[in-house]
Design a protein around this motif. Structure first.
Motif, PDB file in Angstrom:
ATOM      1  N   ASP A   1       8.604  29.257  31.954  1.00 28.70           N
ATOM      2  CA  ASP A   1       8.502  27.954  32.378  1.00 28.70           C
ATOM      3  C   ASP A   1       7.065  27.411  31.931  1.00 28.70           C
ATOM      4  O   ASP A   1       6.979  26.210  32.264  1.00 28.70           O
ATOM      5  CB  ASP A   1       8.948  27.823  33.638  1.00 28.70           C
ATOM      6  CG  ASP A   1       8.310  28.473  34.797  1.00 28.70           C
ATOM      7  OD1 ASP A   1       7.312  27.816  35.516  1.00 28.70           O
ATOM      8  OD2 ASP A   1       8.249  29.705  34.776  1.00 28.70           O
TER       9      ASP A   1
ATOM     10  N   SER B   1      11.663  33.053  37.120  1.00 29.18           N
ATOM     11  CA  SER B   1      12.058  33.084  38.581  1.00 29.18           C
ATOM     12  C   SER B   1      11.811  31.501  39.199  1.00 29.18           C
ATOM     13  O   SER B   1      12.493  31.543  39.937  1.00 29.18           O
ATOM     14  CB  SER B   1      11.088  34.035  39.221  1.00 29.18           C
ATOM     15  OG  SER B   1      11.307  35.523  38.753  1.00 29.18           O
TER      16      SER B   1
ATOM     17  N   LYS C   1       6.786  40.630  39.349  1.00 28.25           N
ATOM     18  CA  LYS C   1       7.835  41.721  39.626  1.00 28.25           C
ATOM     19  C   LYS C   1       8.583  41.315  40.808  1.00 28.25           C
ATOM     20  O   LYS C   1       9.890  41.396  40.834  1.00 28.25           O
ATOM     21  CB  LYS C   1       6.960  43.050  39.678  1.00 28.25           C
ATOM     22  CG  LYS C   1       6.514  43.609  38.399  1.00 28.25           C
ATOM     23  CD  LYS C   1       5.706  45.021  38.388  1.00 28.25           C
ATOM     24  CE  LYS C   1       4.622  44.872  39.296  1.00 28.25           C
ATOM     25  NZ  LYS C   1       3.430  43.968  39.085  1.00 28.25           N
TER      26      LYS C   1
ATOM     27  N   GLY D   1      -2.157  42.467  43.027  1.00 25.34           N
ATOM     28  CA  GLY D   1      -2.362  43.769  43.695  1.00 25.34           C
ATOM     29  C   GLY D   1      -1.828  43.697  45.036  1.00 25.34           C
ATOM     30  O   GLY D   1      -2.177  44.681  45.894  1.00 25.34           O
TER      31      GLY D   1
ATOM     32  N   SER E   1       8.609  38.699  42.448  1.00 21.96           N
ATOM     33  CA  SER E   1       9.441  37.647  42.688  1.00 21.96           C
ATOM     34  C   SER E   1      10.626  37.508  41.480  1.00 21.96           C
ATOM     35  O   SER E   1      11.842  36.963  41.888  1.00 21.96           O
ATOM     36  CB  SER E   1       8.525  36.366  41.743  1.00 21.96           C
ATOM     37  OG  SER E   1       7.432  36.230  42.565  1.00 21.96           O
TER      38      SER E   1
HETATM   39  N1  GTP Z   1       5.508  29.614  37.216  1.00 22.53           N
HETATM   40  C1  GTP Z   1       6.057  30.610  37.815  1.00 22.53           C
HETATM   41  N2  GTP Z   1       5.324  31.360  38.412  1.00 22.53           N
HETATM   42  C2  GTP Z   1       5.971  32.594  38.752  1.00 22.53           C
HETATM   43  C3  GTP Z   1       7.067  33.114  38.412  1.00 22.53           C
HETATM   44  N3  GTP Z   1       7.155  34.491  38.875  1.00 22.53           N
HETATM   45  C4  GTP Z   1       6.009  34.398  39.671  1.00 22.53           C
HETATM   46  N4  GTP Z   1       5.377  33.688  39.828  1.00 22.53           N
HETATM   47  C5  GTP Z   1       4.108  33.368  40.675  1.00 22.53           C
HETATM   48  O1  GTP Z   1       3.428  34.472  40.396  1.00 22.53           O
HETATM   49  C6  GTP Z   1       2.625  35.087  41.467  1.00 22.53           C
HETATM   50  C7  GTP Z   1       2.787  36.346  41.499  1.00 22.53           C
HETATM   51  O2  GTP Z   1       4.251  36.893  41.615  1.00 22.53           O
HETATM   52  P1  GTP Z   1       4.478  38.328  42.254  1.00 22.53           P
HETATM   53  O3  GTP Z   1       5.935  38.438  42.233  1.00 22.53           O
HETATM   54  O4  GTP Z   1       3.774  38.509  43.561  1.00 22.53           O
HETATM   55  O5  GTP Z   1       3.781  39.021  41.249  1.00 22.53           O
HETATM   56  P2  GTP Z   1       3.557  40.717  41.283  1.00 22.53           P
HETATM   57  O6  GTP Z   1       4.019  41.358  39.814  1.00 22.53           O
HETATM   58  O7  GTP Z   1       4.456  41.405  42.036  1.00 22.53           O
HETATM   59  O8  GTP Z   1       2.139  41.181  41.421  1.00 22.53           O
HETATM   60  P3  GTP Z   1       1.630  42.341  42.097  1.00 22.53           P
HETATM   61  O9  GTP Z   1       2.518  42.708  43.315  1.00 22.53           O
HETATM   62  O10 GTP Z   1       0.400  42.125  42.510  1.00 22.53           O
HETATM   63  O11 GTP Z   1       1.627  43.371  41.361  1.00 22.53           O
HETATM   64  C8  GTP Z   1       3.191  34.112  42.533  1.00 22.53           C
HETATM   65  O12 GTP Z   1       2.487  33.186  42.855  1.00 22.53           O
HETATM   66  C9  GTP Z   1       4.358  33.706  42.093  1.00 22.53           C
HETATM   67  O13 GTP Z   1       4.767  32.536  42.697  1.00 22.53           O
HETATM   68  C10 GTP Z   1       7.487  32.385  37.467  1.00 22.53           C
HETATM   69  O14 GTP Z   1       8.580  32.700  36.845  1.00 22.53           O
HETATM   70  N5  GTP Z   1       7.067  31.248  37.127  1.00 22.53           N
END
Ligand code: GTP
Ligand code: MG
Length: 526
Positions: A470, A503, A361, A382, A363
């Motif tokens: 990806d 992302s 989210k 989290g 990202s």
């Molecule tokens: N390969 C890849 N990794 C991604 C992508 N988007 C996010 N990530 C990875 O996923 C992990 C979590 O990303 P966050 O954006 O923190 O996820 P979140 O949903 O905000 O997680 P919470 O804040 O815990 O709810 C990070 O290590 C990112 O680098 C993507 O499109 N591709």
């Protein structure tokens, strides 16, 4: 010399009484017929008879002992004796005839014929001879002999109770007639004899002749009672057979479902056929796992830290349009809420990003705005534990929601996050769209469905966004999109089309910006 003459006469008289024929043996002619004590009569090989001839001292026959085939017969010198020998060609009037030879075969034939005339066959004819009407057949081969033996055995079995007649002239003919008549009787009386179990093969093996085989095959074969059933006729079915109006079809469906093994979820996913529109969208936006060189050739800047101006395929007019409308504004964090009472007053149209923990989210917010460092991200699920509000100028508010599901947090805390998210999406005024993020690899989970049900009840507009595209193959991106769209066909608050982004690679980001800008453009100011 009277004395000499008288003596000579006396000697002559005495000489008349001297035996002129040898007492013990008489040889008539060398190589032809000989009489010897215990010798062979006639030419040795032509007869088996043994003759002893007894004569008195004058040479007259006293008696003849003929030993034929183990039987000794004493023939006197009467006419009978003469007759017999005359017929055999060995004696005429009590004398042996010179140059006459007889064969054993002829002798036997004549004897047999005579005996047939007079009565039953006497003596030991053995298996070498058998009687056929009117003539004697010499059966020499073992095969025929065995056939005859098997015939007799057969007759003995079939005619176990029948007494064979003694008339040998037509004896066997009568027997075969009797056998046929007995078989006919057996048909009517249903007399079962052991021979009924003899099949044709066995008969052939035993060497029965054709007539016997035909006789046995004349028996009527039992007809098999075969009931032919009409498969479409259900009149003879009972009600408790479970046949109703659609009973057959239901049973068939049940059987087919039982026959088909339950497919695993993975197999079901592989069986999904994506629609052409989804496939073309995936290819056009280079979604899915791609080679870096392909992305660069297509103009994508895989370095997400690049400024917003570096958006691929964007002309100056497009960039200006984007910047002017939404994303050229500066992204600012302005509020965080752990409880609903902490929510800021709704002044701008809001677009929220919801989903499980670590789905990407935060990202995605960075990828959309290209303003790094404003929204914090982490590999650890989290990280976001409050509802974070971001302003895009004075036009739009972007809301980062805490994730639900697995997270490194206490259960009570996670429950409070979930309840806060549910309250926000169901009651927040000014909320224009909820972007429900789904990991492309894992798909929708039960907590996702719970949130969807909640938004359906509260009539909150939501749109599905597949993230991290990806990491999977393009075809699987399309399959997941197809799967989710089909699962939400009945839902009313869902907004189409489904969005797909990465992302990391930037794939699908521009399309998503356009969608969000349009929401902002048409949103009514509060
Ligand atoms: N390969 C890849 N990794 C991604 C992508 N988007 C996010 N990530 C990875 O996923 C992990 C979590 O990303 P966050 O954006 O923190 O996820 P979140 O949903 O905000 O997680 P919470 O804040 O815990 O709810 C990070 O290590 C990112 O680098 C993507 O499109 N591709
Ligand atoms: Mg986050």
């Amino acid at each position: 010399m009277p004395s000499e003459d008288s003596l000579r006469q006396k000697l002559k008289k005495r000489a008349k009484h001297v035996v002129s024929i040898p007492r013990n043996s008489l040889r008539i002619k060398k190589d032809e017929i000989s009489f010897e004590r215990n010798g062979v009569f006639g030419r040795g090989h032509e007869t088996e008879g043994k003759l002893k001839k007894r004569v008195n001292f004058k040479g007259k026959h006293l008696s003849e002992e003929i030993e034929e085939r183990g039987q000794l017969r004493i023939l006197d010198s009467s006419g009978k004796k003469k007759g017999v020998y005359a017929k055999e060609g060995r004696h005429k009037n009590g004398k042996l005839e010179k140059g006459v030879a007889t064969s054993k075969k002829r002798t036997l034939f004549e004897k047999g014929e005579k005996k047939v005339k007079n009565g039953p066959v006497e003596g030991n004819t053995g298996h070498r001879t058998m009687w056929v009407p009117g003539k004697l057949r010499n059966v020499g081969s073992n095969v025929k002999r065995s056939t005859h033996t098997m015939k007799e055995r057969k007759q003995n079995v079939v005619l176990a109770t029948a007494k064979p007649k003694v008339d040998l002239r037509n004896g066997l003919v009568k027997r075969s007639r009797e056998k046929k008549s007995e078989l006919g009787k057996r048909k009517s009386n249903e007399f079962v004899s052991p021979s009924s179990f003899v099949n044709k093969k066995a008969r052939d093996k035993m060497g029965l002749d054709h007539d016997d085989a035909e006789t046995l095959d004349e028996r009527p074969k039992k007809k098999k009672n075969v009931i032919k059933l009409d498969p479409h006729d259900i009149s003879n079915k009972r009600l408790d057979d479970g046949i109703g109006v659609n009973g057959g079809e239901e049973e068939k469906e049940k059987e087919e479902s039982e026959k088909e093994p339950k497919m695993s979820k993975n197999a079901q996913f592989r069986a999904i056929q994506p629609s052409p529109s989804i496939l073309s969208f995936v290819e056009k936006n280079l979604l899915g796992r791609r080679r870096t060189i392909d992305l660069r050739r297509a103009g994508y800047n895989i370095d997400l830290s690049a400024p917003l101006d570096n958006i691929p395929f964007s002309s100056n007019s497009e960039r200006e349009k984007i910047e002017e409308n939404v994303f050229r504004n500066k992204l600012e964090f302005f509020a965080a809420a752990k409880v609903s009472s902490s929510f800021p007053p709704p002044s701008l149209p809001e677009i929220a990003f919801a989903g499980r923990s670590n789905v990407g989210k935060s990202s995605l917010l960075n990828a959309l705005t290209r303003q790094w460092g404003v929204v914090r991200t982490s590999e650890k699920p989290g990280l976001t534990q409050t509802i974070n509000f971001f302003k895009m100028g004075t036009k739009l508010c972007l809301v980062d929601l805490p994730g639900y599901g697995f997270a490194y947090a206490k259960e009570e805390v996670k429950d409070s996050w979930e309840e806060l998210v549910k309250e926000y999406v169901s009651t927040r005024a000014g909320l224009k769209r909820v972007c429900l993020l789904i990991d492309t690899k894992w798909g929708m989970k039960p907590r996702d469905h719970e949130l969807i049900e909640l938004m359906e009840r509260s009539k909150t507009k939501y749109q599905i966004v597949l993230t991290k595209t990806d990491v999977v193959f393009p075809i699987d991106v399309a399959r997941r999109a197809m799967q989710i769209e089909e699962s939400l066909l009945q839902n009313k608050s869902v907004v189409k089309p489904l969005m797909m982004v990465s992302s990391k690679s930037g794939a699908g980001i521009r399309s998503m910006r356009t969608v969000l800008a349009n929401i902002t453009r048409f949103a009514k100011r509060l």
